[in-house]
Scaffold this motif. Structure first.
Motif, PDB file in Angstrom:
ATOM      1  N   MET A 280      -5.760  -1.080   2.397  1.00  0.00           N
ATOM      2  CA  MET A 280      -5.631  -1.780   1.979  1.00  0.00           C
ATOM      3  C   MET A 280      -5.594  -3.420   2.628  1.00  0.00           C
ATOM      4  O   MET A 280      -5.617  -3.218   4.135  1.00  0.00           O
TER       5      MET A 280
ATOM      6  N   GLU B 261       0.951  15.839  -5.430  1.00  0.00           N
ATOM      7  CA  GLU B 261       2.064  15.427  -5.973  1.00  0.00           C
ATOM      8  C   GLU B 261       2.003  14.204  -6.304  1.00  0.00           C
ATOM      9  O   GLU B 261       0.407  13.417  -7.188  1.00  0.00           O
ATOM     10  N   ASP B 262       2.965  14.129  -8.020  1.00  0.00           N
ATOM     11  CA  ASP B 262       2.515  12.922  -9.475  1.00  0.00           C
ATOM     12  C   ASP B 262       3.258  12.147  -8.816  1.00  0.00           C
ATOM     13  O   ASP B 262       4.714  12.611  -8.743  1.00  0.00           O
ATOM     14  N   LEU B 263       2.666  10.690  -9.194  1.00  0.00           N
ATOM     15  CA  LEU B 263       4.307   9.962  -9.241  1.00  0.00           C
ATOM     16  C   LEU B 263       4.389   9.563 -10.407  1.00  0.00           C
ATOM     17  O   LEU B 263       3.379   9.699 -11.637  1.00  0.00           O
TER      18      LEU B 263
ATOM     19  N   ALA C 180       0.976  -0.768   0.237  1.00  0.00           N
ATOM     20  CA  ALA C 180       0.091   0.022  -0.138  1.00  0.00           C
ATOM     21  C   ALA C 180       0.619   1.095  -0.024  1.00  0.00           C
ATOM     22  O   ALA C 180       2.104   0.937   0.799  1.00  0.00           O
ATOM     23  N   LEU C 181       0.936   1.921  -0.473  1.00  0.00           N
ATOM     24  CA  LEU C 181       1.099   3.117  -0.936  1.00  0.00           C
ATOM     25  C   LEU C 181       0.537   4.589  -0.948  1.00  0.00           C
ATOM     26  O   LEU C 181      -0.786   4.525  -1.754  1.00  0.00           O
ATOM     27  N   THR C 182       1.136   5.460   0.500  1.00  0.00           N
ATOM     28  CA  THR C 182       0.068   6.565   0.369  1.00  0.00           C
ATOM     29  C   THR C 182       0.980   7.723  -0.287  1.00  0.00           C
ATOM     30  O   THR C 182       1.298   8.195  -0.265  1.00  0.00           O
ATOM     31  N   PRO C 183       0.409   7.857  -1.766  1.00  0.00           N
ATOM     32  CA  PRO C 183       0.612   9.397  -2.535  1.00  0.00           C
ATOM     33  C   PRO C 183       1.069  10.588  -1.567  1.00  0.00           C
ATOM     34  O   PRO C 183       0.132  11.507  -0.334  1.00  0.00           O
TER      35      PRO C 183
ATOM     36  N   LEU D 247       1.182   9.793 -12.595  1.00  0.00           N
ATOM     37  CA  LEU D 247      -0.033   8.779 -12.496  1.00  0.00           C
ATOM     38  C   LEU D 247      -0.635  10.560 -11.331  1.00  0.00           C
ATOM     39  O   LEU D 247       0.158  10.559 -10.248  1.00  0.00           O
ATOM     40  N   THR D 248      -1.814  11.025 -11.653  1.00  0.00           N
ATOM     41  CA  THR D 248      -2.000  11.054 -10.423  1.00  0.00           C
ATOM     42  C   THR D 248      -2.775  10.927  -9.305  1.00  0.00           C
ATOM     43  O   THR D 248      -4.310  10.230  -9.839  1.00  0.00           O
ATOM     44  N   PRO D 249      -3.180  10.483  -8.341  1.00  0.00           N
ATOM     45  CA  PRO D 249      -3.286   9.821  -7.532  1.00  0.00           C
ATOM     46  C   PRO D 249      -4.640  10.418  -6.937  1.00  0.00           C
ATOM     47  O   PRO D 249      -5.111  11.723  -6.529  1.00  0.00           O
TER      48      PRO D 249
ATOM     49  N   ILE E 275       9.255   4.551  -8.710  1.00  0.00           N
ATOM     50  CA  ILE E 275       8.400   5.184  -8.955  1.00  0.00           C
ATOM     51  C   ILE E 275       9.397   6.431  -7.948  1.00  0.00           C
ATOM     52  O   ILE E 275       9.618   6.507  -7.291  1.00  0.00           O
TER      53      ILE E 275
ATOM     54  N   ASP F 168       0.835  13.581  -0.436  1.00  0.00           N
ATOM     55  CA  ASP F 168      -0.112  15.221  -1.342  1.00  0.00           C
ATOM     56  C   ASP F 168       0.104  16.393  -2.021  1.00  0.00           C
ATOM     57  O   ASP F 168       1.299  16.722  -2.222  1.00  0.00           O
TER      58      ASP F 168
ATOM     59  N   ARG G 100      -7.945   5.816   2.050  1.00  0.00           N
ATOM     60  CA  ARG G 100      -6.379   5.844   2.206  1.00  0.00           C
ATOM     61  C   ARG G 100      -6.982   4.369   3.414  1.00  0.00           C
ATOM     62  O   ARG G 100      -7.381   4.450   4.214  1.00  0.00           O
TER      63      ARG G 100
ATOM     64  N   ASP H 109      -5.373   5.142  -2.020  1.00  0.00           N
ATOM     65  CA  ASP H 109      -3.604   4.557  -1.522  1.00  0.00           C
ATOM     66  C   ASP H 109      -3.656   3.620  -2.599  1.00  0.00           C
ATOM     67  O   ASP H 109      -4.854   3.286  -2.933  1.00  0.00           O
ATOM     68  N   LEU H 110      -2.809   3.914  -3.339  1.00  0.00           N
ATOM     69  CA  LEU H 110      -2.471   3.345  -4.415  1.00  0.00           C
ATOM     70  C   LEU H 110      -2.293   1.932  -3.466  1.00  0.00           C
ATOM     71  O   LEU H 110      -1.332   1.558  -2.559  1.00  0.00           O
ATOM     72  N   VAL H 111      -2.375   0.245  -4.204  1.00  0.00           N
ATOM     73  CA  VAL H 111      -2.234  -0.654  -3.488  1.00  0.00           C
ATOM     74  C   VAL H 111      -1.488  -1.595  -5.247  1.00  0.00           C
ATOM     75  O   VAL H 111      -1.601  -1.017  -6.651  1.00  0.00           O
ATOM     76  N   LEU H 112       0.267  -1.690  -4.493  1.00  0.00           N
ATOM     77  CA  LEU H 112       1.143  -2.409  -5.895  1.00  0.00           C
ATOM     78  C   LEU H 112       1.213  -3.481  -5.971  1.00  0.00           C
ATOM     79  O   LEU H 112       1.513  -4.000  -4.330  1.00  0.00           O
TER      80      LEU H 112
END
Lengths: 268, 268
Positions: B148, A42-44, A35-38, B36-38, A140, A40, B145, B43-46
Motif C-alpha cells: 500500500m 482465515e476469512d474476514l 492496510a490490513l494483512t489478513p 470475504l476470503t482474502p 471486521i 493466514d 502484501r 493486503d486489503l486496503v480499507l
C-alpha cells in the motif's frame, strides 16, 4: 482537551481518534486508507450498522454509551456469525451542537470497548451531520476459512438456542420513554436499571463465538424481536420453526404480558 | 418497481440492493454479515467516506450521479494507494421523501460503476435519516502484501506528479451554485459541462493504480485542494515541498485567477 473550544478536523483526529487507531494497519490515521494483512487461512467477516440519533438511540444518552452501542450492535453481529473481532472503521457524522467534552466522553467509550472486545480503529471519516448525530460502523471479524456461520443453515431437527433473556431491551426502551412506567409496573430499582441497561448497551456474545461456531448450524443476533428474526431465519433456511412460548427465557423483572410493547425495529 | 409505493425494508433489499451483491461473499444480502476470503499474498486496503446531502452533494443532483460519487470518492482513495477495487459496504440513510423511483435510479448508478470499476456490494445497512440523505461507503481494495502506497513516503528529490488538471471540481461547484457564472466568465457550453461534470463525478484513477504502485514513493488523492493536501503529505513525510505554480496543470476552460473560489473541504 477539556475546554469546549471546538477542535479543527486535524486536531479532532490527532487528539481523539488517533489514540484509538492501530499503529501498524492504520498509521495513526495519518493516511486516507488502512492496510490490513489478513490472518493466514482465515476469512474476514464484515458487517455494517448505521445508528441515527432519535431513531437508534436518544441524542441525550450518555455519549460513552452511544459510542459503545454503535460498536456493540456490530460486534453482536460478528459474534452471531462465530467471528472474533479484529478491527473497525468509524463514520462520525457530528451534529451541529457537539462539543469537545462530548467528543472526549464519546471516544473514551470507544476506547473502553476496544479493550473489552479486543479490536482497533482502522480508519473512517468525520463529517457534519447538522440535525442528528449519525454513526456508521464497519466491523471486521475473523473466522477459520469457510467458517462463517450463516443465517440460512437451519435444518430440520435443529434446536433453537438463545444466549440471554428475550425482550429486555424492548422493555428498557419503554422505560426510557416513560419515566412513570417503572413505578406503575412495581419494578425494583435494580430491575429497572437492568432493563434500561439492556436497551442502552447490548451485550455482544463475543465470548461464545467459538462455541457457536463449533456447535451451531445457523446463527443470527436478535435485533427485531425473537419471532420476527426467527421467521427470517426460517425463510432463508427453507424450514419451519416452532417455539414453545413457555420455554422462552425471560428476565424475572417485568410483568411481561401487561407491557405496551411497541415495535422498535431499525426501520420505520 | 416503477410505482412510487414505497417498498418495505425487505422488498428494498430484495429489489434494489441484492442484485448488486456478490453471491459468494454476500449471500445476496440475506445475512447479517459477509464473508470475504482474502486473496493469497495480498493486503486489503480499507477506506471509508461519508457523504451528506447539502454538504458533499446537492439533494437534487441526479440520484445515479450521487450514488456514483459516493463510490468514486472512495475508489479515488484506493487508486491513490495503488490498490485495485474489490468490494464495498453501503450505509444508506434515506431522507424522509425518498421514492421507489429515486432509489431505482440511485441503485442503477451503483450498478454502472460496479461494472466500470469491477467491484461488488458486500453488505451494509439501510436506515432512516429524516432530514438529509446520508451515504457511508466502506471500500475494500487489494495490493501485493506490504504494497500500500502511503502518504508519508515522500522523500527529498521526489517529483510531484498529478493525474489531471487541478481545480476543475472547485470551479464546477461554483458553477453549480451560481447559474449566471458561466456566462459572466464567457465559458463555452462544453467547458461549463466539463467543469460541472468534474464536480459532480470524480474520476478515480483506478487504471493507474499499478503504475502508481510501481513508480511512486507516496500517494494521496487531491480532495481539499492541491496546496492543502501537499502540505499534509509534506507534514507526515517530514519533507518540504516546492511547487512551481506555472507548472500546475489547469484545464483551458476557466479564467482561473478571476474566480471567487470558496473553500469546499469535507469539513465545516
Amino acid at each position: 482537551m477539556t475546554s469546549n473550544r471546538r477542535p479543527t478536523e486535524t486536531e479532532l483526529i490527532a487528539w481523539f481518534l488517533a489514540p484509538l487507531a492501530s499503529d501498524a494497519a492504520a498509521f495513526r490515521l495519518g493516511d486516507d486508507a488502512a492496510a490490513l494483512t489478513p490472518p493466514d487461512g482465515e476469512d474476514l467477516v464484515l458487517t455494517k450498522d448505521v445508528l441515527v440519533a432519535g431513531i437508534h438511540f436518544f441524542a441525550d444518552d450518555p455519549p460513552g454509551d452511544i459510542a459503545r452501542k454503535a460498536l456493540r450492535v456490530n460486534l453482536s453481529d460478528l459474534a452471531a456469525k462465530g467471528a472474533r473481532p479484529l478491527a473497525y472503521l468509524l463514520g462520525l457524522g457530528l451534529h451541529a451542537d457537539w462539543t469537545a467534552d462530548w467528543l472526549a466522553t464519546f471516544t473514551a467509550g470507544l476506547a473502553d470497548d476496544q479493550r473489552t472486545y479486543g479490536l482497533a480503529l482502522l480508519g473512517g471519516d468525520t463529517v457534519s451531520s447538522p440535525e442528528r448525530l449519525t454513526l456508521s460502523v464497519t466491523a471486521i471479524g475473523r473466522v477459520p476459512r469457510g467458517g462463517m456461520l450463516r443465517r440460512d443453515g437451519a435444518r430440520p431437527g435443529d434446536i433453537i438456542a438463545v444466549t440471554g433473556s428475550i425482550g429486555d431491551a424492548a422493555i428498557g426502551l419503554q422505560l426510557r420513554l416513560d419515566a412513570g412506567l417503572s413505578g406503575r409496573l412495581g419494578l425494583s430499582e435494580a430491575a429497572a436499571a437492568h432493563l434500561l441497561g439492556r436497551y442502552l448497551l447490548p451485550q455482544p456474545r463475543s465470548g461464545l463465538a467459538e462455541a457457536v461456531q463449533r456447535l451451531a448450524s445457523a446463527g443470527m443476533d436478535v435485533s427485531d424481536g425473537l419471532a420476527g428474526d426467527l421467521a427470517k431465519m426460517a425463510g432463508v433456511s427453507g424450514v419451519r420453526i416452532e417455539i414453545d412460548a413457555g420455554s422462552v427465557p425471560l428476565s424475572e423483572a417485568p410483568a411481561w404480558p401487561s407491557l405496551p410493547i411497541r415495535r422498535c425495529g431499525r426501520w420505520r
